[in-house]
Design a protein around this motif. Structure first.
Motif, mmCIF file in Angstrom:
data_model
loop_
_atom_site.group_PDB
_atom_site.id
_atom_site.type_symbol
_atom_site.label_atom_id
_atom_site.label_comp_id
_atom_site.label_asym_id
_atom_site.label_seq_id
_atom_site.Cartn_x
_atom_site.Cartn_y
_atom_site.Cartn_z
ATOM 1 N N LEU A 191 0.825 -1.219 0.000
ATOM 2 C CA LEU A 191 0.000 0.000 0.000
ATOM 3 C C LEU A 191 0.853 1.260 0.000
ATOM 4 O O LEU A 191 0.405 2.320 -0.427
ATOM 5 N N MET A 192 2.088 1.150 0.447
ATOM 6 C CA MET A 192 3.017 2.276 0.352
ATOM 7 C C MET A 192 3.175 2.686 -1.109
ATOM 8 O O MET A 192 3.241 3.867 -1.439
ATOM 9 N N VAL A 193 3.236 1.691 -1.996
ATOM 10 C CA VAL A 193 3.400 1.986 -3.418
ATOM 11 C C VAL A 193 2.151 2.675 -3.958
ATOM 12 O O VAL A 193 2.239 3.662 -4.701
ATOM 13 N N TRP A 194 0.981 2.180 -3.556
ATOM 14 C CA TRP A 194 -0.259 2.862 -3.971
ATOM 15 C C TRP A 194 -0.260 4.306 -3.505
ATOM 16 O O TRP A 194 -0.651 5.223 -4.242
ATOM 17 N N ALA A 198 -0.481 7.666 -5.870
ATOM 18 C CA ALA A 198 -1.467 8.755 -5.761
ATOM 19 C C ALA A 198 -0.756 10.087 -5.518
ATOM 20 O O ALA A 198 -1.108 11.118 -6.106
ATOM 21 N N THR A 199 0.272 10.054 -4.680
ATOM 22 C CA THR A 199 1.032 11.273 -4.402
ATOM 23 C C THR A 199 1.661 11.827 -5.673
ATOM 24 O O THR A 199 1.612 13.024 -5.947
ATOM 25 N N SER A 200 2.253 10.921 -6.459
ATOM 26 C CA SER A 200 2.935 11.359 -7.677
ATOM 27 C C SER A 200 1.962 12.012 -8.645
ATOM 28 O O SER A 200 2.299 12.992 -9.311
ATOM 29 N N ILE A 201 0.750 11.459 -8.717
ATOM 30 C CA ILE A 201 -0.245 12.057 -9.608
ATOM 31 C C ILE A 201 -0.497 13.505 -9.194
ATOM 32 O O ILE A 201 -0.525 14.416 -10.035
ATOM 33 N N ILE A 202 -0.646 13.728 -7.897
ATOM 34 C CA ILE A 202 -0.891 15.105 -7.453
ATOM 35 C C ILE A 202 0.324 15.972 -7.741
ATOM 36 O O ILE A 202 0.198 17.111 -8.182
ATOM 37 N N GLN A 203 1.502 15.425 -7.492
ATOM 38 C CA GLN A 203 2.714 16.220 -7.740
ATOM 39 C C GLN A 203 2.774 16.681 -9.192
ATOM 40 O O GLN A 203 3.113 17.819 -9.477
ATOM 41 N N VAL A 204 2.428 15.772 -10.101
ATOM 42 C CA VAL A 204 2.528 16.115 -11.518
ATOM 43 C C VAL A 204 1.423 17.089 -11.933
ATOM 44 O O VAL A 204 1.646 18.001 -12.718
ATOM 45 N N PRO A 257 1.503 9.765 1.429
ATOM 46 C CA PRO A 257 2.590 8.813 1.689
ATOM 47 C C PRO A 257 2.651 8.415 3.161
ATOM 48 O O PRO A 257 3.025 7.279 3.484
ATOM 49 N N ALA A 258 2.256 9.344 4.044
ATOM 50 C CA ALA A 258 2.228 9.009 5.467
ATOM 51 C C ALA A 258 1.244 7.874 5.706
ATOM 52 O O ALA A 258 1.504 6.945 6.464
ATOM 53 N N MET A 259 0.096 7.948 5.022
ATOM 54 C CA MET A 259 -0.894 6.882 5.163
ATOM 55 C C MET A 259 -0.342 5.563 4.624
ATOM 56 O O MET A 259 -0.635 4.487 5.157
ATOM 57 N N GLY A 260 0.461 5.654 3.565
ATOM 58 C CA GLY A 260 1.102 4.454 3.026
ATOM 59 C C GLY A 260 1.978 3.800 4.082
ATOM 60 O O GLY A 260 1.934 2.580 4.290
ATOM 61 N N SER A 284 -6.892 6.130 -1.607
ATOM 62 C CA SER A 284 -5.758 7.005 -1.938
ATOM 63 C C SER A 284 -6.021 7.715 -3.256
ATOM 64 O O SER A 284 -5.812 8.918 -3.394
ATOM 65 N N LEU A 285 -6.487 6.942 -4.244
ATOM 66 C CA LEU A 285 -6.752 7.557 -5.545
ATOM 67 C C LEU A 285 -7.912 8.539 -5.451
ATOM 68 O O LEU A 285 -7.882 9.620 -6.045
ATOM 69 N N ALA A 286 -8.956 8.161 -4.691
ATOM 70 C CA ALA A 286 -10.105 9.050 -4.548
ATOM 71 C C ALA A 286 -9.677 10.372 -3.928
ATOM 72 O O ALA A 286 -10.047 11.454 -4.396
#
Lengths: 531, 214, 322
Positions: A191-194, A198-204, A257-260, A284-286
């Motif tokens: 789940l860390m990867v998930w 999700a984090t990366s999507i927001i970053q981009v 990522p903290a939740m991951g 995470s995605l939601a």
């Protein structure tokens, strides 16, 4: 001492082998060092602030210096520390390991991101020495257009740091899509990867909007193009909309990522499969998607239309639900587990406690009428410290303790870790719970001086900051000490299931002797019983 | 073309196969372009808001722009996109000389675009239609400087992207001459191609929005 | 803090979390707060107790101890902790939105007062042409609408007792309304960061009974009978000069007034002058013309905010501070 096995730390020697490295693990460590320095610096500013606030009168700093201090505290903590904290340091180190890959998809780009980060940090440091910026980390116009301090260098610093964040995001998305080991399907990902995905999507998606906004601010100051300047026909509230279009999703860059990490900690230390894997992954995605639609809740009192405010409030509540679901899932995971209370799990518990308080007060702030009273008071300050520090920083430290043996091959002193945790928890609540009361009683934020009646609570909060500082200093001490004197760590000290624990500690340069083949889920502790 | 020797491509150590390497590069480029889209997107939003507030001012302002030069530049950029595609195709079929010629042509078109832009900018400067403090023209509408603030920011950032693209084209050209691109390996060509089409696309939105109002 | 009027204590009145509520918004808002608060307690405390129970009951006693049950999902549980919280937050949302609408629509019969935020004081203009700085005087039980704008950066007008707050923007008007139902002096804060004097940008809402309000209207232009230097001393606090200028020699945002008159000052951008009546007059009406070296050009103009007699009074007062 026995011969130390060949690993990524001792594979090559010399400064050049570090500064030119393409190894994601070394880059992760380099980020970790920078981020720790930034945290120390931001923490130092925080202590100075709290010291000044022990009395409503001038103690150490003038009003201007105080304003510069809280600006630098915010800017350093947000742009240099908390946004890159988990993804760039732990994320960089772990992502390929958890995927069973040799490296991220673009190692050179990864190193470039680090240099871009350092370059941006230099701008920020320059801004500190050359007349420290005093606009608040939010750079609201028109104040930031008129301020005589070094706004441009700090703005450019944040602009450049943004690109570091974007490039890391691009790198992670591609890595997760294309670099997974054979058999590692999407629903077998830790789940860390998930969370990192999700984090990366927001970053981009969010960071470029901040970049252009800050660029426009620079143009505003240098050329006066007028888009944000009411004196020239522009709109200062547009700046706030643009700014929060990034900065609200950025809150989720910090917390996802903290939740991951939470999911990793609870499974390992309870020896349990996670409860509600798909719910956690999809939430995470939601969160990542809805987080783009709630920025207006920072502008409830700015004069935006009532209907806009209504929609933003409603969406704010929708984004709260997935976070709540995750918390319940973690508690459910503990049910009938085999629970071992070690330092990382203490921080898991700390996160649960503090993040819940942050979340509940968030529900208060999301209510339109209540926000009118609470907006821009200490209540907000306390709320986001409970979420950011009580949430992200707790998880970051928990993760750091969890993966420390993997990163450096050493164990730290468990007793000292427990003591430091107690100091941090006590100090944190002393500093910030007090501020809930101060805020709802009416104490506005960013105040150099205040009404005399508030002094006892302010003084209590300041004393708390010293307790907190003791906790962090102790932590720095035993962690550094462990590097020199710590017991050697086995490859899997916690008995975890994910891939990073199946290689030696610290790992070799290309991570695995042979590419692992994955045949089961990330937390399949049930298998052990059968075999 | 067979007399020219193709240099074999080595897959980077952390990839399992050439296909994985290519797919990764392409996905990375697309994600990067999404980022670019948001970067320009905020500017388009600012444009929309100010146009909504000051419709008359925008109509007046666009008369100061030469739609003929804008249209010419649009054609030039579309042509450059075409030559870029042809360059990739030439690599795919192992035709190195056309590859080099098409890259040169693309570079030339990019240069022409910037040349025309330079003429346009000089004209604006001459008439005092600069953004912000430097604005000295007298218009009928209030806040005329806002349009030119937006105009120069948007076209300036777009021009910067063209300039970066030209740098990338030169880099491709050097590698093409060295014989690094062929039917087995043309990833950088394809990636720069994607970038180049994106930059064109931005212009295709900028042209009507800035030059053809009203 | 230099406020001439003592305001009601925020900390020592009201409930644990809120200062005493005055006016139409407080009760609904406070109830909403405590609704969420107790709702949170009802969820939070069992959550913590359950976690503690798990920690004790399922503590690992042997190194190789495994979990006694693997459970990866339960539709019932997941619905149970998704649906009720969703309903709860929707209630909160509707409640908050209703309160918000109430605050945004002022009654038609309300009295309108213009508010202007400047670095770093609040100026109030009443319908009868009177102006006041740092003190908003209103009659009790009367709806009042504030029509607010800023002369420079963004400010925000916040009265904790009334539970009202609104940003004050340059080049735009924002509105705020309230109806004070209790006589008293209530604290006003600026809550949008606006620079060095942000935390000193305070004001007081004086809520007067109907009779006192009539008296206040009648003597609004009093001060005519005061000697000039005494009037100046009064204006020093009431017109918020004290925010930036001290009278005891300490340096604040602006130069101190102690021994100011007759002293020689060097200016930003060169030039010197001796401080005389003309210089002080110019510095009040057009503060940016000659800024004393070592200080920033931040003072707003008081042209229109002070009449000639008041400016003369300030000059007379400064002369006494030797």
């Amino acid at each position: 001492m026995s011969q130390v096995a060949l690993n990524y730390l001792n594979a090559t020697k010399g400064l050049k082998s570090w500064f030119c490295t393409l190894d994601h693990k070394r880059i992760g460590i380099m980020y970790l060092i920078c981020i720790a320095v930034a945290f120390g610096l931001g923490g130092f500013f925080a202590l100075a602030l709290r010291l000044e606030l022990i009395s409503p009168k001038e103690i150490l700093f003038t009003a201007k210096q105080y304003n510069q201090l809280f600006t630098l505290h915010g800017a350093v903590m947000v742009f240099l520390f908390i946004v890159p904290s988990i993804p760039a340091s732990l994320g960089n180190f772990l992502l390929p390991l958890q995927l069973g890959a040799k490296d991220v998809a673009f190692p050179r780009l990864n190193l470039t991101s680090w240099y871009v980060y350092v370059f941006g940090a230099l701008f920020c440091v320059y801004s500190m020495v050359a007349g420290a910026v005093d606009t608040g980390w939010t750079f609201y116009t028109p104040y930031s257009i008129d301020s005589a301090t070094s706004v441009i260098s700090m703005t450019l610093g944040a602009f450049i740091l943004g690109f570091s964040s974007i490039l890391t995001g691009v790198n992670f998305i591609v890595t997760i899509h294309k670099m997974r080991a054979p058999g590692l399907t999407w629903f077998r990902l830790p789940l860390m990867v998930w969370a990192l995905y999700a984090t990366s999507i927001i970053q981009v998606l969010a960071t470029p909007v901040l970049a252009i906004t800050l660029l426009l601010l620079v143009l505003e100051r240098t050329m006066g193009i007028g888009i944000f300047n009411p004196a020239l026909g522009g709109d200062p509230v547009l700046f706030q909309h643009f700014f929060w279009f990034y900065s609200h999703p950025a809150v989720y860059i910090m917390i996802l990522p903290a939740m991951g990490i939470m999911s990793e900690l609870v499974t390992t230390f309870c020896r349990k499969d996670i409860f509600g894997y798909k719910m956690i992954a999809f939430s995470s995605l939601a969160i990542a998607i809805i987080s783009f639609l709630v920025w207006g809740h920072h502008l409830f009192v700015s004069g935006q239309s009532d209907y806009a405010a209504m929609i933003f409030s409603l969406l704010t509540y929708l984004v709260a639900i997935p976070s709540a679901v995750k918390v319940f899932n973690w508690v459910a995971t503990m049910y009938r587990g085999s629970i071992q209370i070690k330092a990382p799990f203490l921080y898991f518990l700390g996160f649960m406690f503090l993040f819940c308080i942050g979340g509940f007060t968030g529900v208060m702030l999301g209510a339109l009428s209540l926000d009118v009273h609470l907006h821009d008071t200490y209540f907000v300050v306390a709320h986001f410290h409970y979420v950011m520090m009580g949430g992200t920083v707790m998880a970051f430290i928990g993760g750091l303790h969890y993966w420390w043996p993997k990163m450096f091959g050493r164990m730290y002193n468990e007793t000292l870790a427990l003591i430091a945790w107690a100091f941090v928890m006590l100090g944190f609540n002393m500093v910030f719970f007090t501020q809930f009361i101060l805020g709802s009683k009416g104490m506005p934020r960013r105040y150099y001086s205040y009404l005399d009646q508030f002094q006892p609570l302010h003084a209590f909060s300041t004393v708390g900051s010293w307790v907190l500082a003791v906790g962090f200093i102790l932590m720095a001490f035993y962690l550094i000490d462990s590097l020199l004197n710590g017991k050697k760590a086995p490859s899997n000290p916690w008995g975890a299931m994910t891939l990073e624990w199946q290689t030696q500690s610290p790992p070799i340069t290309e991570n695995f002797l042979e590419t692992p083949v994955v045949t089961h889920g990330p937390y399949d502790f049930g298998m052990e019983k059968q075999s | 073309m067979s007399m020219l020797v193709n240099k074999p491509h080595h897959v980077a150590h952390h990839f399992a196969s050439e296909a994985q390497e290519f797919e990764s590069a392409r996905l990375g480029m697309w994600v990067f372009l999404v980022q670019e889209l948001l970067f320009f997107g905020a500017l388009f939003v600012a444009y929309g808001i100010f146009r909504w507030w000051h419709p008359q001012m925008f109509i007046e302002a666009h008369h100061y722009l030469s739609w003929k030069m804008g249209a010419f530049n649009t054609v030039v950029l579309i042509a450059s996109s075409f030559t870029m595609v042809m360059a990739i195709r030439s690599a795919q079929v192992n035709e190195r000389k056309p590859l080099i010629s098409y890259l040169l042509l693309t570079l030339l078109f990019a240069g022409v675009f910037l040349g025309v832009k330079y003429i346009e900018y000089m004209e604006k400067i001459h008439h005092g239609l600069l953004p912000g403090h430097f604005f000295s023209a007298q218009g009928v509408s209030e806040y005329l400087h806002l349009f030119f603030g937006i105009y120069f920011t948007m076209t300036g950032l777009h021009g910067l992207h063209i300039l970066v693209g030209m740098g990338l084209l030169v880099w491709l050209l050097v590698r093409a001459i060295r014989g690094e691109f062929h039917s087995e390996f043309y990833t950088p060509l394809e990636m720069v191609g994607l970038y180049w089409h994106f930059v064109d696309l931005v212009w295709i939105f900028l042209f009507p929005l800035l030059y053809l109002i009203g | 803090m230099d406020t001439s009027l003592q305001t009601e204590s925020l900390l020592h009145t009201g409930t644990t979390f809120f200062p005493e509520g005055v006016g139409p918004f407080a009760s609904s808002m406070d109830s909403l707060f405590y609704f969420i608060f107790w709702g949170s307690v009802i969820i939070f405390v069992p959550l913590i107790l359950v976690s503690i129970y798990f920690l004790i009951a399922y503590r690992r006693k042997r190194e190789n101890q495994l979990a006694t049950k693997q459970m990866t999902h339960s539709t019932f549980l997941e619905l149970a902790w998704t649906v009720p919280p969703t309903i709860l937050v929707l209630i909160v949302f509707v409640w908050g939105f209703k309160g918000f609408l109430h605050m945004s629509v002022a009654p038609l019969n309300s009295q309108e007062i213009h508010v202007s935020g400047k670095k770093w004081f609040w100026e109030f203009s009443y319908p009868n042409g009177n102006k006041g700085i740092g003190e908003l005087v209103v009659p009790v039980d009367t709806p009042v609408t504030l029509l607010m704008t800023s002369e420079d950066v963004i400010h925000s007008f916040f009265v904790p007792n009334f539970r009202i707050k609104r940003d004050v923007l340059p080049n735009r008007y924002t509105k705020l309304w309230f109806e004070a139902d209790k006589v008293g002096n209530y604290q006003v804060f600026c809550t949008e960061y606006c620079g060095d004097g942000h935390s000193a940008m305070l004001a007081v809402v004086r809520v007067l009974s109907a009779e006192d309000y009539e008296d206040w209207l009648a003597e609004a232009n009093s001060g005519d009978d005061l000697p000039l230097d005494k009037l100046g001393e009064k204006l020093y606090t009431s017109k918020a000069c004290a925010t930036c200028h001290s009278t005891d020699g300490t340096s604040r945002v602006g130069p101190t007034w102690k021994s100011l008159f007759g002293s020689k000052k060097a200016f930003v951008g060169g030039g010197t002058a001796t401080v005389d009546e003309n210089y002080i007059h110019e510095s009040i009406v057009n503060p940016g013309a000659k800024v004393v070296a070592g200080f920033d050009n931040v003072m707003p103009t008081y042209a229109g905010s002070l009449n000639d007699r008041e400016i003369s009074a300030l000059i007379a007062y400064i002369k006494t501070l030797q």
